[in-house]
Design a protein around this motif. Sequence first.
Motif, PDB file in Angstrom:
ATOM      1  N   UNK A 154       5.301   5.436  -1.611  1.00  0.00           N
ATOM      2  CA  UNK A 154       4.807   4.318  -1.287  1.00  0.00           C
ATOM      3  C   UNK A 154       5.036   3.438  -2.496  1.00  0.00           C
ATOM      4  N   UNK A 155       5.416   1.599  -2.501  1.00  0.00           N
ATOM      5  CA  UNK A 155       5.312   0.767  -3.545  1.00  0.00           C
ATOM      6  C   UNK A 155       3.534   0.455  -4.063  1.00  0.00           C
ATOM      7  N   UNK A 156       3.449   1.441  -5.921  1.00  0.00           N
ATOM      8  CA  UNK A 156       2.626   1.157  -6.266  1.00  0.00           C
ATOM      9  C   UNK A 156       2.016  -0.203  -6.579  1.00  0.00           C
ATOM     10  N   UNK A 157       3.005  -1.143  -6.173  1.00  0.00           N
ATOM     11  CA  UNK A 157       2.258  -2.442  -6.098  1.00  0.00           C
ATOM     12  C   UNK A 157       2.012  -3.938  -5.132  1.00  0.00           C
ATOM     13  N   UNK A 158       1.221  -2.229  -4.344  1.00  0.00           N
ATOM     14  CA  UNK A 158       0.844  -2.773  -3.352  1.00  0.00           C
ATOM     15  C   UNK A 158      -0.958  -2.535  -3.122  1.00  0.00           C
ATOM     16  N   UNK A 159      -1.449  -3.685  -3.244  1.00  0.00           N
ATOM     17  CA  UNK A 159      -3.320  -3.632  -3.875  1.00  0.00           C
ATOM     18  C   UNK A 159      -4.257  -4.207  -2.532  1.00  0.00           C
ATOM     19  N   UNK A 160      -3.241  -4.126  -1.666  1.00  0.00           N
ATOM     20  CA  UNK A 160      -4.334  -4.444  -0.572  1.00  0.00           C
ATOM     21  C   UNK A 160      -3.586  -4.369   1.365  1.00  0.00           C
ATOM     22  N   UNK A 161      -4.606  -3.956   2.173  1.00  0.00           N
ATOM     23  CA  UNK A 161      -3.863  -4.513   3.435  1.00  0.00           C
ATOM     24  C   UNK A 161      -4.643  -4.756   4.412  1.00  0.00           C
ATOM     25  N   UNK A 162      -3.392  -6.154   4.722  1.00  0.00           N
ATOM     26  CA  UNK A 162      -4.080  -6.780   5.429  1.00  0.00           C
ATOM     27  C   UNK A 162      -3.610  -6.717   7.105  1.00  0.00           C
TER      28      UNK A 162
END
Lengths: 308, 308
Positions: A154-162
């Motif tokens: 997974x991309x560790x920069x992802x901070x949110x799922x919309x």
Amino acid sequence: MTTDGPIKIESKGVAQEFLDSFDTFLFDCDGVLWLGTHLLPSIRETLELLNKLGKQLVFVTNNSTKSRASYCKKFASFGISVTEDQIFTSGYASAVYARDFLKLEPGRDKVWVFGESGISEELGLMGYECLGGTDPRLDEPFDHKSSPFLVDGLDPAVRCVVAGLDTKINYHRLAVSLQYLQQGEKVHFVGTNVDSTFPQKGFIFPGAGSCIASLACSSGRTPTYCGKPNMNMLNTIVSAKKLDRSRCCMVGDRLNTDIRFGVEGKLGGTLLVLTGIETEERALEVTQEHPRPRFYAEKLGDVYELTR
Amino acid sequence: MTTDGPIKIESKGVAQEFLDSFDTFLFDCDGVLWLGTHLLPSIRETLELLNKLGKQLVFVTNNSTKSRASYCKKFASFGISVTEDQIFTSGYASAVYARDFLKLEPGRDKVWVFGESGISEELGLMGYECLGGTDPRLDEPFDHKSSPFLVDGLDPAVRCVVAGLDTKINYHRLAVSLQYLQQGEKVHFVGTNVDSTFPQKGFIFPGAGSCIASLACSSGRTPTYCGKPNMNMLNTIVSAKKLDRSRCCMVGDRLNTDIRFGVEGKLGGTLLVLTGIETEERALEVTQEHPRPRFYAEKLGDVYELTR
């Protein structure tokens, strides 16, 4: 305005009183201004009248599939001139929420999108890199060994799922979204809107809420919803437009989203139009199930037709 | 069996006592006999031992994607000979429910399937015509004006929607299923199993429950679930096999489905194996969250290894 019950706009006097009571009108779009691609009667004239009277017009839709720019084009196709800053979609409200409330940082924090272009376009305009969404690689059948979204982790920069309505919903999109949601609190979970269905051309199809329900079930998490009737949407509008709530009127075709939105948001008034899914009987009903509107009308165009 | 807590099978004596206590063993498959395509140690030998001792073996899985016939092939691929009537899948349990409880009539009543071939194959064997399911026309993008499932109207013979895990989930399948569910009580709503996730190869992917959750949300309806731990599944097995519950042992790797299934079904005993998702700590835990097993073991193969 001598009775407590909803007042029907069916005379010149009431229409005039309605116009005088507010400086700003917030409109739901589908079922109020148009039905799909069909403009409702006297809508153009009503909006022109309001503009002439110096009223401020704001358009508020829970449809997250289109961006505000796309909505401008839709208005233009009906010969109605509207600027982007008059339009608030649930996708835009979700992007504002990510920026102003979650404080995600453009350039550093990324967003995984489960939904159509109306979400990622708005996030993109704010400078956020979006993953997922309409990426055609997600249209491929899911295989965890070959999914380009999983093979390198997974991309560790992802901070949110919309998440919102996605008519391209599939197992690939659901499975990868779930992997991000399993990261726990580090990755926020935002839903565009709670509507379980999406009425269209006499049918009732699955809405954003029922797409999001699948992710909520698999992840065991509850999203924060940003569209009507959630106050995140109204707060976004009130703050962007610096509105005096007591001089605002919410105009919509659904008691449980539009009218509730206006009542719970303590706006000066609400207008229910019967061109969408509600009936006069429902408008007058006294029940705990839904709030009652201050005004109601057969159609929004009556405001123009009665006062011309 | 002198303590109230779970007894670990780690000596010849306890293993022998375990074997003597039951005439019938009900096995969950994935996590107990195998992990995906990898057979766990000493499984073949354990099943052979049980057969030699004259025990009855039944295999119970919530996986609705495969039919019982497909499961036989899977057992055969591991060199284990099992007959179809020893296997109970949640898809088969759903078909039995439609036949015996809903009293759907083959030849007259049809079933709309949201799920994979394991559901429609079982229904087909009972003589029911199935619509939907793996029909490749449902793989096409959804357009209500051209969908072959909507252009001529819904099929009035459809009396039931059976929904399960569908890795080909898409808007077309969700939208047409919803049209049938909107028919109200005339069309029953059956869910194969409630599992929200589907663990596979170290990942946790969306399960049947989260596919069904989307339909439940859009339709506002609650399905009847047929898989573990629902008693519909156990009643089907007990009646088909004419079992004495007090002499049955449920063997599984999940406290909340397998062990609950055995405890609530008042079986004589339960065995938790630690080759799936549970730990020894969880097995011994006293909590309201899940029932405790009567026996537990590091792996099912210990029963053979300790008594040989």
